[in-house]
Scaffold this active site. Structure first.
Site, mmCIF file in Angstrom:
data_model
loop_
_atom_site.group_PDB
_atom_site.id
_atom_site.type_symbol
_atom_site.label_atom_id
_atom_site.label_comp_id
_atom_site.label_asym_id
_atom_site.label_seq_id
_atom_site.Cartn_x
_atom_site.Cartn_y
_atom_site.Cartn_z
ATOM 1 N N ARG A 53 40.162 44.307 32.981
ATOM 2 C CA ARG A 53 40.605 43.879 34.279
ATOM 3 C C ARG A 53 40.958 44.832 35.225
ATOM 4 O O ARG A 53 42.094 45.528 35.060
ATOM 5 C CB ARG A 53 41.526 42.743 34.041
ATOM 6 C CG ARG A 53 42.295 42.191 35.370
ATOM 7 C CD ARG A 53 41.267 41.237 36.137
ATOM 8 N NE ARG A 53 40.954 40.050 34.977
ATOM 9 C CZ ARG A 53 40.103 39.133 35.744
ATOM 10 N NH1 ARG A 53 39.496 39.295 36.452
ATOM 11 N NH2 ARG A 53 39.866 38.204 34.717
ATOM 12 N N ARG A 79 28.694 44.649 31.719
ATOM 13 C CA ARG A 79 30.257 45.143 31.864
ATOM 14 C C ARG A 79 30.960 45.156 30.323
ATOM 15 O O ARG A 79 32.030 45.391 30.322
ATOM 16 C CB ARG A 79 31.110 44.545 32.893
ATOM 17 C CG ARG A 79 31.320 42.944 32.787
ATOM 18 C CD ARG A 79 32.294 42.341 33.841
ATOM 19 N NE ARG A 79 32.486 40.945 33.492
ATOM 20 C CZ ARG A 79 33.630 40.293 33.960
ATOM 21 N NH1 ARG A 79 34.232 40.856 34.787
ATOM 22 N NH2 ARG A 79 33.530 39.030 33.870
ATOM 23 N N HIS A 146 32.405 45.432 41.560
ATOM 24 C CA HIS A 146 33.601 44.443 41.865
ATOM 25 C C HIS A 146 34.915 45.139 42.120
ATOM 26 O O HIS A 146 35.749 45.184 41.031
ATOM 27 C CB HIS A 146 33.441 43.389 40.752
ATOM 28 C CG HIS A 146 34.225 42.331 40.581
ATOM 29 N ND1 HIS A 146 35.709 42.198 40.850
ATOM 30 C CD2 HIS A 146 33.871 41.030 40.688
ATOM 31 C CE1 HIS A 146 36.045 41.104 40.978
ATOM 32 N NE2 HIS A 146 35.157 40.048 40.669
ATOM 33 N N ASP A 192 38.038 33.715 48.449
ATOM 34 C CA ASP A 192 36.906 34.184 47.355
ATOM 35 C C ASP A 192 35.871 34.105 48.231
ATOM 36 O O ASP A 192 35.218 32.900 48.283
ATOM 37 C CB ASP A 192 37.088 33.205 46.093
ATOM 38 C CG ASP A 192 35.932 33.655 45.133
ATOM 39 O OD1 ASP A 192 36.052 33.224 43.810
ATOM 40 O OD2 ASP A 192 35.304 34.569 45.423
ATOM 41 N N GLU A 250 34.091 43.942 47.199
ATOM 42 C CA GLU A 250 32.898 44.551 46.536
ATOM 43 C C GLU A 250 31.864 44.680 47.288
ATOM 44 O O GLU A 250 31.423 43.994 48.116
ATOM 45 C CB GLU A 250 32.698 43.338 45.440
ATOM 46 C CG GLU A 250 34.015 42.745 44.870
ATOM 47 C CD GLU A 250 33.815 41.459 44.037
ATOM 48 O OE1 GLU A 250 34.858 40.778 44.057
ATOM 49 O OE2 GLU A 250 32.727 40.880 43.676
HETATM 50 O O1 TA6 Z 1 34.210 38.383 42.889
HETATM 51 C C1 TA6 Z 1 35.171 37.218 43.059
HETATM 52 C C2 TA6 Z 1 34.891 36.525 41.491
HETATM 53 O O2 TA6 Z 1 33.596 35.805 41.235
HETATM 54 C C3 TA6 Z 1 35.983 35.418 41.496
HETATM 55 O O3 TA6 Z 1 35.168 34.063 41.713
HETATM 56 C C4 TA6 Z 1 36.767 35.543 40.235
HETATM 57 O O4 TA6 Z 1 35.947 34.783 39.048
HETATM 58 C C5 TA6 Z 1 36.333 36.884 40.014
HETATM 59 O O5 TA6 Z 1 35.119 37.318 40.376
HETATM 60 C C6 TA6 Z 1 36.834 37.552 38.710
HETATM 61 O O6 TA6 Z 1 35.873 37.219 37.532
HETATM 62 P P1 TA6 Z 1 36.300 37.599 36.229
HETATM 63 O O7 TA6 Z 1 34.814 36.863 35.352
HETATM 64 O O8 TA6 Z 1 36.313 38.843 36.087
HETATM 65 O O9 TA6 Z 1 37.528 37.165 35.939
#
Ligand code: TA6
Length: 279
Positions: A53, A79, A146, A192, A250
């Site tokens: 994270r 990932r 991301h 988002d 991103e």
């Molecule tokens: O990029 C934004 C997103 O798609 C949000 O909808 C949220 O789910 C975020 O990614 C984080 O996703 P993750 O699977 O890393 O918790």
């Protein structure tokens, strides 16, 4: 499940970076004279079967649950896979590392692809994600770098450069269909959004007295995300109050801008960060 080994450090006079073979995950980039640029959760998993994270997750070969939904794991398998890490090289004022992930896909995504991530850490951070179709049939995939960025306070920053762009709003309860960005993005709740944009993006941070510039190539989409209070509290690998100190900007090719590759063809998406002090 196994604990992750320490990341590979990339050091040069211009910057310090760190990269895990797990997910080809950049977890640190700190240019000389600046505060760290990449945000990391204090609650992040550090297991070989879970995503990290923070930093720059490589979302591939699908984004979220995929264009038609139902795909798992979220944001693709890349990932949470171990990538092959090649030797780091130094050139003048930058350190470069190349990582590769080859494979025939999964039962849900049975397509042989080779992904190569090049990380160049110096006065700027430059990533290139090159995907090659190593199979004998066309394949369509999604991708995103991301990136989690440190901010002084999400309520004080503004994101400049997406004015007039169309976007899909994925926040809970958002209107369906394409929306239209008017002016800079400021944050007052869960945000988002998947924008159609190829222009440079600037994150202006008055509290940290800096701006972060995001430049992309081969990327039709920019995604802007902050989970805000409720979503942060719902994620076990995200501190309840950490939403205040981060934003994701991103580089991506997702939804209708997914990439189709003919057999033997390749595509490269570039993503660059630069930092300037606000005078
Ligand atoms: O990029 C934004 C997103 O798609 C949000 O909808 C949220 O789910 C975020 O990614 C984080 O996703 P993750 O699977 O890393 O918790």
């Amino acid at each position: 499940m196994a604990p992750l080994p320490s990341p590979r450090k990339l050091t040069c006079d211009a910057a310090t970076a760190a990269v895990h073979a797990h997910g080809a995950h950049v977890v640190e980039w700190t240019p000389a004279g600046h505060l760290p640029v990449l945000w990391m959760s204090a609650e992040s998993w550090a297991d070989s079967d879970k995503p990290i994270r923070g930093g720059i997750p490589v979302c591939f070969p699908w984004f979220g649950a995929g264009r038609s939904g139902g795909m798992a794991p979220a944001h693709g398998y890349a990932r949470i896979q171990p990538w092959q890490m090649h030797g780091a090289t130094q050139d003048g004022d930058a350190s470069t590392l190349v990582l590769e992930l080859a494979g025939s896909g999964t039962a849900a995504f049975p397509h042989p692809l080779l992904a190569r991530l090049t990380v160049r850490s110096g006065r700027e951070l430059h990533l290139e994600l090159t995907v090659t179709n190593t199979g004998d049939a066309p394949v369509t995939f999604e991708e995103a770098l991301h990136t989690y960025l440190v901010v002084g306070d999400i309520r004080d920053v503004r994101v400049i450069g997406l004015d007039e762009c169309q976007y899909v709003d994925k926040a809970p309860g958002a209107a369906a269909g394409l929306q239209h960005q008017i002016g800079d993005i400021v944050f007052a709740g869960e945000t988002d959004r998947v924008y159609r944009s190829t222009d440079d993006i600037v994150l202006e941070d008055p509290r940290l007295r800096r701006r972060i510039i995001v430049r992309r190539s081969g990327s039709a989409n920019a995604v802007v995300w902050n989970p805000w209070i409720d979503k942060a509290a719902a994620m076990p690998d995200f501190g309840d109050d950490e939403w205040q100190g981060m934003v994701c900007i991103e580089g991506a090719n997702v939804l209708g801008d997914a990439i189709e590759l003919q057999p033997g063809a390749s595509h490269t998406m570039g993503y660059t960060l630069a930092v300037e002090h606000l005078t």
